[in-house]
Design an enzyme around this catalytic site. Structure first.
Site, short mmCIF file in Angstrom:
data_model
loop_
_atom_site.label_atom_id
_atom_site.label_comp_id
_atom_site.label_asym_id
_atom_site.label_seq_id
_atom_site.Cartn_x
_atom_site.Cartn_y
_atom_site.Cartn_z
N PRO A 87 -1.97 -0.01 3.22
CA PRO A 87 -1.55 -0.37 1.86
C PRO A 87 -0.08 -0.12 1.55
O PRO A 87 0.28 0.70 0.69
CB PRO A 87 -2.47 0.48 1.00
CG PRO A 87 -2.69 1.72 1.82
CD PRO A 87 -2.77 1.22 3.24
N CYS A 88 0.80 -0.84 2.23
CA CYS A 88 2.23 -0.66 2.02
C CYS A 88 2.64 -1.00 0.59
O CYS A 88 3.67 -0.52 0.12
CB CYS A 88 3.02 -1.50 3.02
SG CYS A 88 2.57 -3.23 3.10
N HIS A 89 1.81 -1.76 -0.13
CA HIS A 89 2.10 -2.07 -1.53
C HIS A 89 2.00 -0.83 -2.43
O HIS A 89 2.52 -0.84 -3.53
CB HIS A 89 1.16 -3.17 -2.04
CG HIS A 89 -0.28 -2.80 -2.00
ND1 HIS A 89 -1.03 -2.86 -0.84
CD2 HIS A 89 -1.11 -2.36 -2.97
CE1 HIS A 89 -2.27 -2.47 -1.10
NE2 HIS A 89 -2.34 -2.16 -2.40
#
Length: 161
Positions: free
Chosen positions: A124-126
């Site tokens: 989940p780089c967001h």
């Protein structure tokens, strides 16, 4: 086709069209594409990824279990592993990730590694934001980052509307 890449399929979602690619070991790439294709070569792993992504987009899946097969430097692998620990509905800063991997001076390098994440959403780089909480940098644009965080309840849906 990428060497050792045997399987792929497409997923249409409220957040765009995605191509999911896998080796025999796991998912190696998820990317936004303009159009879906009738052509595909699905596998058990790509089918699992599509199912999990659909459930994530519906808001019913909080943690992915699909196997991954990621290629990257040792530093990138450390960053991606740390980012994968950020819980659904929460955010952490690039500085936090740099500290957690034992390299507090590497904030920019963490941002670069985060931006090269080959499996967005699953890792989940967001959920990684600026130290002051700003939604900075996302390979697919800050608007999509904002929408994913809204889906998770990490930011109020009315904050940016």
């Amino acid at each position: 086709m990428t060497p050792n890449l045997h399987h792929f399929e497409f997923l249409e979602s409220p957040f765009g069209n995605w191509r999911i690619e896998a080796t025999e070991k796991g998912i190696c790439c998820i990317k936004l594409v303009e159009n879906v294709s009738d052509e595909s070569n699905p596998s058990k792993i790509t089918k699992q990824a599509v199912k999990e992504l659909k459930n994530y987009f519906k808001g019913t899946l909080r943690r992915f279990s699909v196997p991954l097969d990621l290629k990257g430097t040792e530093f990138q692998q450390k960053v991606w592993k740390e980012v994968s620990y950020v819980e659904y509905g929460s955010t952490k800063s690039y500085a936090f990730v740099a500290n957690e991997i034992g390299n507090p001076e590497a904030v920019r390098a963490v941002g670069t590694a985060n931006g090269s994440n080959p499996v967005p959403i699953v890792i989940p780089c967001h959920r990684i934001v600026g130290s002051n909480g700003t939604l900075t940098g996302y390979a697919y644009g800050v608007k999509l980052k904002e929408e994913l965080l809204k889906l998770e309840g990490a930011i109020p849906k009315t904050l940016f509307d």
